[in-house]
Design an enzyme around this catalytic site. Structure first.
Site, PDB file in Angstrom:
ATOM      1  N   ASP A  90       0.447  -1.566  -0.320  1.00  0.00           N
ATOM      2  CA  ASP A  90       0.374   0.344  -0.194  1.00  0.00           C
ATOM      3  C   ASP A  90       0.905   1.129   0.046  1.00  0.00           C
ATOM      4  OD1 ASP A  90      -2.027  -1.750   2.466  1.00  0.00           O
ATOM      5  OD2 ASP A  90      -2.659  -1.200   0.285  1.00  0.00           O
ATOM      6  N   ASP A 230     -10.379  -4.659  -1.367  1.00  0.00           N
ATOM      7  CA  ASP A 230      -9.323  -4.343  -0.468  1.00  0.00           C
ATOM      8  C   ASP A 230     -10.602  -3.797   0.820  1.00  0.00           C
ATOM      9  OD1 ASP A 230      -6.846  -2.249  -0.612  1.00  0.00           O
ATOM     10  OD2 ASP A 230      -6.598  -3.350   0.323  1.00  0.00           O
ATOM     11  N   GLY A 252      -5.524  -7.603   5.496  1.00  0.00           N
ATOM     12  CA  GLY A 252      -4.109  -7.159   6.144  1.00  0.00           C
ATOM     13  C   GLY A 252      -4.697  -7.497   7.274  1.00  0.00           C
TER      14      GLY A 252
HETATM   15  C1  DX5 Z   1      -6.018   0.830   2.839  1.00  0.00           C
HETATM   16  C2  DX5 Z   1      -5.537  -0.212   2.453  1.00  0.00           C
HETATM   17  C3  DX5 Z   1      -6.102  -1.523   2.237  1.00  0.00           C
HETATM   18  C4  DX5 Z   1      -5.897  -1.806   4.023  1.00  0.00           C
HETATM   19  C5  DX5 Z   1      -6.472  -3.155   4.230  1.00  0.00           C
HETATM   20  O1  DX5 Z   1      -5.902   1.795   2.132  1.00  0.00           O
HETATM   21  O2  DX5 Z   1      -5.920  -0.036   0.760  1.00  0.00           O
HETATM   22  O3  DX5 Z   1      -4.931  -2.586   2.029  1.00  0.00           O
HETATM   23  O4  DX5 Z   1      -4.322  -1.778   4.289  1.00  0.00           O
HETATM   24  O5  DX5 Z   1      -6.657  -4.046   5.484  1.00  0.00           O
HETATM   25  P1  DX5 Z   1      -7.258  -3.948   6.425  1.00  0.00           P
HETATM   26  O6  DX5 Z   1      -7.299  -5.474   5.503  1.00  0.00           O
HETATM   27  O7  DX5 Z   1      -7.630  -4.149   7.742  1.00  0.00           O
HETATM   28  O8  DX5 Z   1      -9.130  -3.183   6.162  1.00  0.00           O
END
Ligand code: DX5
Length: 282
Positions: A90, A230, A252
């Site tokens: 990211d 995502d 994540g």
């Molecule tokens: C947010 C990112 C995601 C985030 C996902 O802007 O693009 O990739 O890190 O994290 P979780 O799975 O914890 O929502």
């Protein structure tokens, strides 16, 4: 006097003068198979897009955001050992989103610790200026946001001319129609299921109809393009979004904070998605 518009732009989008883009095996996750090579026919009728037609299958793409930044090399190696199909970085510039994360040097330092494909999710205002550095850092795919690209068609062509795969992302408020005219230039469309900028946010189920719309557009186009989601993806939310048509799942916190560890988390997410995704072929 004839002036070639590409010379004006200084950056030629991929066109019929270029050799066909033939995809090399290492950019395709293990176990996936190609349906023959295809190449771009830029100005005639475009019957195929520039990437090989891949059969959609469920892929797990962890976000590195919750990782221990002091041990990034070990963390990406652990993700690979846990069975992920690719790793998503990211990249945030503190402008397009209110957070600041990974420069190319950080990703390059982690590159030698895993062989799975890396993709950079560029949450930045100036993807054109940054693209080459992230490809040099070892990213096989660059994902740019529709909302950050004044000349999206040119930006996607630029990424392909760097030898990387191009993908396009949609913020929650952006309609699916925003990518209708660039499906010939991408191998993936990312539908954000949170507003970008942070991990650990709540999943937006209201994005499922848009995931379905993007999947329908892709099926109608005949191109072999992945649909990635995502944000807030977990064992609780994955079935809904896979049933809507998503086959690449970015997660994540659901992976890094799973009580049974990374490998169990990856296997659980994959199994739940596979049982919900309607387009799986044997
Ligand atoms: C947010 C990112 C995601 C985030 C996902 O802007 O693009 O990739 O890190 O994290 P979780 O799975 O914890 O929502």
């Amino acid at each position: 006097m004839h002036v070639d518009p590409h010379d004006l732009a200084g950056e030629r989008a991929v066109d019929e003068h270029d050799a066909p883009i033939r995809e090399s095996a290492e950019c395709v996750a293990a176990g996936r198979h190609l349906l023959g090579g295809h190449h771009l026919d830029a100005h005639g009728s475009q019957t195929t897009n520039q990437y090989p037609h891949l059969v959609p299958r469920i892929e797990i793409a962890p976000s590195v955001l919750p990782a221990d930044f002091a041990r990034l090399g070990d963390e990406v190696a652990a993700l690979q050992d846990a069975g992920v199909d690719r790793i998503q970085w990211d990249v945030m510039d503190g402008q397009f989103v209110p957070n600041l994360t990974f420069g190319p040097a950080v990703i390059a330092a982690a590159r030698a610790h895993a062989s799975v494909p890396f993709e950079a999710h560029l949450m930045v205002l100036t993807p054109d200026a940054m693209a080459a550095d992230y490809v040099d850092a070892g990213c096989q795919r660059l994902i740019v946001h529709v909302e950050a690209c004044q000349h999206l068609h040119r930006t996607l062509g630029h990424i392909a001319s760097l030898g990387a795969r191009a993908a396009v992302a949609l913020n929650p408020s952006t309609p699916a129609s925003a990518v209708a005219h660039v499906l010939d230039l991408v191998d993936m469309v990312l539908v954000m299921t949170v507003n970008p900028g942070f991990g650990g946010q709540d999943y937006l189920a209201s994005m499922e109809p848009k995931v379905a719309e993007v999947r329908d557009m892709i099926q109608a186009s005949g191109y072999g393009i992945d649909v990635e989601v995502d944000g807030g993806i977990s064992a609780k939310t994955v079935a809904g979004v896979a049933a809507a048509g998503a086959n690449v799942l970015v997660a994540g916190s659901a992976l890094f904070h799973h009580p049974d560890g990374l490998e169990a988390a990856v296997a659980e997410l994959r199994a739940l998605a596979e049982s919900a995704f309607p387009w799986l072929t044997d």
